[in-house]
Design an enzyme around this catalytic site. Sequence first.
Site, PDB file in Angstrom:
ATOM      1  N   SER A   1      17.559 -40.849  28.830  1.00 29.23           N
ATOM      2  CA  SER A   1      18.520 -41.315  29.840  1.00 29.23           C
ATOM      3  C   SER A   1      19.800 -40.507  29.951  1.00 29.23           C
ATOM      4  O   SER A   1      20.584 -40.726  30.873  1.00 29.23           O
ATOM      5  CB  SER A   1      18.864 -42.789  29.590  1.00 29.23           C
ATOM      6  OG  SER A   1      17.756 -43.604  29.884  1.00 29.23           O
TER       7      SER A   1
ATOM      8  N   SER B   1      18.529 -43.533  32.642  1.00 28.04           N
ATOM      9  CA  SER B   1      19.223 -44.675  33.203  1.00 28.04           C
ATOM     10  C   SER B   1      20.700 -44.407  33.470  1.00 28.04           C
ATOM     11  O   SER B   1      21.376 -45.214  34.127  1.00 28.04           O
ATOM     12  CB  SER B   1      19.100 -45.881  32.266  1.00 28.04           C
ATOM     13  OG  SER B   1      19.714 -45.612  31.016  1.00 28.04           O
TER      14      SER B   1
ATOM     15  N   LYS C   1      29.529 -45.001  30.698  1.00 23.40           N
ATOM     16  CA  LYS C   1      28.417 -45.802  31.222  1.00 23.40           C
ATOM     17  C   LYS C   1      28.719 -47.286  31.054  1.00 23.40           C
ATOM     18  O   LYS C   1      29.271 -47.713  30.036  1.00 23.40           O
ATOM     19  CB  LYS C   1      27.140 -45.418  30.478  1.00 23.40           C
ATOM     20  CG  LYS C   1      25.858 -46.010  31.037  1.00 23.40           C
ATOM     21  CD  LYS C   1      24.662 -45.424  30.286  1.00 23.40           C
ATOM     22  CE  LYS C   1      23.339 -45.931  30.821  1.00 23.40           C
ATOM     23  NZ  LYS C   1      22.191 -45.274  30.144  1.00 23.40           N
TER      24      LYS C   1
END
Length: 433
Positions: free
Chosen positions: A163, A139, A63
Site C-alpha cells: 500500500s 491503499s 494517511k
Amino acid sequence: MTTTASQRLEEALVRVDDETGQGKIVFTKVYRDEARRAAEAADHRARVGTPLSALDGAIVSIKDLLDVAGETTTAGSIISRDGPPAKVDADVVRRLRAAGAVIIGKTNMTEYAFSGIGLNPHYGTPGNAHDRSRIPGGSSSGAGVSVASGMAEIAIGSDTGGSIRIPAALNGLVGLKPTQNRVSREGAFALSYSLDTLGPLAPNVAVVAATDAILAGEVNDALAQRAVAGLRVGIPRGMLFAETEDVVASAFENAMSRLSTAGARVSDEPLDDLLRQSTRVQSPVSFAAVEASHVHKDTLDTRAKDFDPMVRKRLARGRELDAPGYVGMLRERTHLLPVMDLRLADFDVLALPTIPFVAPRISDVLDEDNFVRTNALILRNPAVFNFYDLPALSLPIPHDGALPVGLMLVGQRGRDRDLLAVGAAVEALFSQV
C-alpha cells in the site's frame, strides 16, 4: 526561488484549494492554521541556524489511519467516524512534529486499508496524478497523489501488502516498505498485526531516507555511499513476472541492462519454491483477512451495510479460519522467514517490477469481477515481501510511456539503510542522460 517553509506551504495549500484540482478528495482533513504556525516556527529556526532535523519545515501529509490527538481516526470508513477521539498522537506523528515537519493534512485511503486499487465509495476516489481517469493505487491513495500533485513534499502511508509501493509506482514516486519492527505502529489503525508497516513516499530516495530515519528514531540519517558497479542483483523470474504488460516488461529489461552495463552483477535466480509458500500458507485466507476480521468483529454484523461491499466481503472471509488454523499459519511463517533470509544472503537486492501493469482506468475496475482480478494482480508482487518481512523500495523507471512504471528493489531483513543506499545509487544511474 521559493526557499521558506511558509512559502512552500502556501503554494501547497493553493493546490489543495484549487477548484479544478483534487484537494477535496485527496485530503480528508487539512490543518491550515496549525501548519502555518509550524511553518513559521521552522522558518524562524532556519533564520537563526537551529534546524531540528533534515525534515524541519518539510510539508508532510499523513494517511488517515494515524491518530492525531483530539480527533477521531476514520481510516477511510464512515463507521469509524462515530469512534472516540484519539488521546495522543501516533508515534510517527509525534516524531514528525519533533523533527519540525509541517503536517498539512490527513489523506484519503481505501476503507480500512484493505485494497491495492485505491477506490473509496465513502469519501471519493482520487484520480492518478498523471491521468485522473486512472486509479491512484491503494491503499495509500491520497498519500501518493498528494505528493505527485504538489500538495505535499512527503507522505506517510502504511503498507500491508503493497500500500506504499503501489501508489508510489503508479504515481511516479519513491516509496519504502520497511522491515516491520523498524517503525512503531502505535497509534495506527491496524489491518494486519503480522504484516502492517509504516513508511514514506517522496519524489526521491534522499528524502525517503531522511524521513525513514525520523520515523525510526535514528539520530544518524546519513546513507553509506554505494556504487552500482559490483552490486549483486537477483531477478526472481517466474510467478512474479507472469501477466506483465509489454510496457512494464520493456522498461524493466532496459533498467536491468543499464545496471549490468554499469557493472552490476545481474542474474536470474529461481525463488518460486519459496515465493509460492506465501500463497500456500495463506490459503484459503490471508493474514490480513483473518486479523482484520478480529479488528472489526464488533461491526461486521451490526453495521455490515455501512462497509464498502468489496471490503466487507474480504473481511468476512477471515472468519472462515479457526484458531488452530491461524496458529498454524503463524508457526509456518516463523519457520520460513530465516529460510528466505539465507537464500538472499548473497545478494544486495532482488529486482522486479513493483506491479505488472500501468495504472488501469477507474471505470475498468468498478465491476466486481474485474476489481477482484485486478486487486489480486496488483498485490501479487509487493505482498509476498510483506509475508517475508523484507524491506522493499519502489523507484520510478525512466521510459518513453506517459504513465509511470515502478522498479521494486528488495533488501535483506533489517538492512533497510543498505537497501536505501543501493536505491540511491540506482536512482543516480537512472538520472544520467
